[in-house]
Design an enzyme around this catalytic site. Sequence first.
Site, PDB file in Angstrom:
ATOM      1  N   LEU A  81       0.817  -1.209   0.000  1.00 24.64           N
ATOM      2  CA  LEU A  81       0.000   0.000   0.000  1.00 24.64           C
ATOM      3  C   LEU A  81       0.850   1.258   0.000  1.00 24.64           C
ATOM      4  O   LEU A  81       0.419   2.296  -0.479  1.00 24.64           O
ATOM      5  CB  LEU A  81      -0.923   0.014   1.226  1.00 24.64           C
ATOM      6  N   ARG A  84       5.188   2.832   1.050  1.00 23.20           N
ATOM      7  CA  ARG A  84       6.514   2.578   1.589  1.00 23.20           C
ATOM      8  C   ARG A  84       7.111   3.888   2.045  1.00 23.20           C
ATOM      9  O   ARG A  84       6.751   4.961   1.554  1.00 23.20           O
ATOM     10  CB  ARG A  84       7.422   1.909   0.555  1.00 23.20           C
ATOM     11  N   GLY A  85       8.009   3.817   2.994  1.00 19.25           N
ATOM     12  CA  GLY A  85       8.620   5.007   3.545  1.00 19.25           C
ATOM     13  C   GLY A  85      10.117   4.877   3.625  1.00 19.25           C
ATOM     14  O   GLY A  85      10.719   3.937   3.097  1.00 19.25           O
ATOM     15  N   ASP A  98       3.814  16.689  13.110  1.00 17.08           N
ATOM     16  CA  ASP A  98       4.052  16.370  11.691  1.00 17.08           C
ATOM     17  C   ASP A  98       2.734  16.342  10.922  1.00 17.08           C
ATOM     18  O   ASP A  98       2.483  15.429  10.135  1.00 17.08           O
ATOM     19  CB  ASP A  98       4.775  15.038  11.557  1.00 17.08           C
TER      20      ASP A  98
END
EC number: 2.7.11.1
Length: 926
Positions: A526, A528-529, A637
């Site tokens: 779904l 990615r980081g 954030d």
Amino acid sequence: MASAVRGSRPWPRLGLQLQFAALLLGTLSPQVHTLRPENLLLVSTLDGSLHALSKQTGDLKWTLRDDPVIEGPMYVTEMAFLSDPADGSLYILGTQKQQGLMKLPFTIPELVHASPCRSSDGVFYTGRKQDAWFVVDPESGETQMTLTTEGPSTPRLYIGRTQYTVTMHDPRAPALRWNTTYRRYSAPPMDGSPGKYMSHLASCGMGLLLTVDPGSGTVLWTQDLGVPVMGVYTWHQDGLRQLPHLTLARDTLHFLALRWGHIRLPASGPRDTATLFSTLDTQLLMTLYVGKDETGFYVSKALVHTGVALVPRGLTLAPADGPTTDEVTLQVSGEREGSPSTAVRYPSGSVALPSQWLLIGHHELPPVLHTTMLRVHPTLGSGTAETRPPENTQAPAFFLELLSLSREKLWDSELHPEEKTPDSYLGLGPQDLLAASLTAVLLGGWILFVMRQQQPQVVEKQQETPLAPADFAHISQDAQSLHSGASRRSQKRLQSPSKQAQPLDDPEAEQLTVVGKISFNPKDVLGRGAGGTFVFRGQFEGRAVAVKRLLRECFGLVRREVQLLQESDRHPNVLRYFCTERGPQFHYIALELCRASLQEYVENPDLDRGGLEPEVVLQQLMSGLAHLHSLHIVHRDLKPGNILITGPDSQGLGRVVLSDFGLCKKLPAGRCSFSLHSGIPGTEGWMAPELLQLLPPDSPTSAVDIFSAGCVFYYVLSGGSHPFGDSLYRQANILTGAPCLAHLEEEVHDKVVARDLVGAMLSPLPQPRPSAPQVLAHPFFWSRAKQLQFFQDVSDWLEKESEQEPLVRALEAGGCAVVRDNWHEHISMPLQTDLRKFRSYKGTSVRDLLRAVRNKKHHYRELPVEVRQALGQVPDGFVQYFTNRFPRLLLHTHRAMRSCASESLFLPYYPPDSEARRPCPGATGR
């Protein structure tokens, strides 16, 4: 070996090219020229290509492909340098005594020439120089051969290129510290009078090249090469000669083009840029531009006009997570204690992840660092670890002066810094420039990303280095669906690590991976980081979930995030958390599965919005944020990628939920602020200015979330715009406190109210920003029924007050703009006629306008049919009839009545922590 690619003139980029298109009319005419080397203008670009252009028309003849001008390592674990591809200059990020970017007093070629050398801390430096010649057909651009020491060949067009490689070794550690490769063409400066050559202007960060006749200032042609220009050359006496060129900021070219577009010109004939520039009331300054391409970061000097935001000299560019220091203890949870230091070292095995937003953009010219090096080459000079002011940053404002200085002052100072005499430096010592400088790099606060394009891969054994805490759990916004982590009401503890990840025995589910109660398909990604974080579609106890996979080294961070999720997810607008499992190599967090991010909600018109209107989205966002703040949790954030939209419920409605708690901070009891010892948290373009200040007067508070939410508000209401402009200069504009709310400038009710709220949330100072409950209580979120009731309550409250009462005077102050001089003239004739039947109303009075609203609402059923039709249905149509005609009425009345916020009648209209809590004037006996 370099290869040649024949091409046609690239398609002009929309924006700058369209701005300059008019400049070309009347100046370009098709001509046929013999393609000889003398007729070619050779332009080198950052990607290593050499482009051959026609000097007369700017047409692209051919392109010679080669390796990039600058190449750095992709595996750096401690430091890197910023290099200037134009001349190989080096920059660092500061030392123990200095802050911000600083220029080293030598270039890469000089460092290679001085090698082998050793710094005072025992680190060895080696350099290697390799030369090559290419023989090129000037007609086609085809490479005939590469000339080496094996033997000569019949030359046609000789192009020499030199490659410099610098490496750093530490005998105490086997790992290579740092290395870089710099390539440049062998081309001495062109001799002769500067006025005899054409002048060339280039845009930094882009590939636009503008050629001007230096005699008349006439723009001859433009060409977009798609990649930043690094050098301009001509063919002279069987060899390349370098021509001077000026690099300007992209916004400066925009500015000049726009100013040119507003000047009346003759219907025919070329545009004289000397005349054009003489009309510009501006000044050009020399800056240091920091950019990024596929191979990493680079720097380039560029001229900007006074309207371009600059990063101040000496600004401390702290990393997102903050490096550890000698005075700081790294705890298991990832928290840090102690006072920060500029003597930076990174944890073993970590990756130095920089704050890109603090680097990319235009910086004031940094000072030059002078230090010592053992066995330095004599031409490099000598000195101690001191700095001198940068060169004069002013450039002439008029174009012809600019052209002349481009060959005299700017050419001499910018292209040949090594020719400056040692006397021009302050505080020079007797010897050795290199060692202490590079030692300062080892000790200095260096945080530059060494990034490369992440390749999509889903493998159980990941090769990435552990995530820095600040980038923990960030899901890439480039992913098609962002289903990143969140939370759920749960009392589950972290599961035992004894459960092993294993595939299912069911043949139909052979692709699934099972870890405890969590199962997922590694191929169903779904998002990615950074640092190896992936999010998969999975299952938890038969429920569809998003499975967030992180490295086991992040256990302390996982535990802290899960604790915050468990504490805060008892709210519908905080994403639900289910459980955590631990495998042999990764942590797995089961989270509520969402269908879209707020970014997709705004930018994808085809997305099913699940019945969520923009006002509802923003209200739910603030509701979740108010819940976090009530628990003394600061998100730190907030951005569109971290705000998610859930799937529809039984009624077909979705929810807005806050996600990604990787940077959240739990404030201790009795405290309302947090420190920045562990680095500056947040994401480029969405951070409050107090997080970026060198010496903030106070520690940051939860007001940083309000600022970020204000940016999100404008992003949603404007359909995708940002209040601080283009992403390249967004954070610099935040520092200067200059939001642009152009999409809310229209004088209509909804935009007037929204502009007031967003403007308050974006206050450059944290104290004036409203709290989360105050934002939710703002009239922006009021229903039509509540607006109408407020008008009625105010009118009832003021009915018997004299005109001299302070509250009435406050309501009438500035009322001329509210009633638009005379409100009688702006209502329909049937309503005017009906009002005159019963009493007189002053058209200049705000109180009388509210009285008319109240009376017509009370007697709505008794009104004539034509009046009811004009007013519309109660409450929506009725209140919109008046707010559409008097867009400032609601906001003005709400401000005027703020002093009555403590009165029971007005408690629904003002938040509990409203600033006004004194007795209301004229409230006696009520």
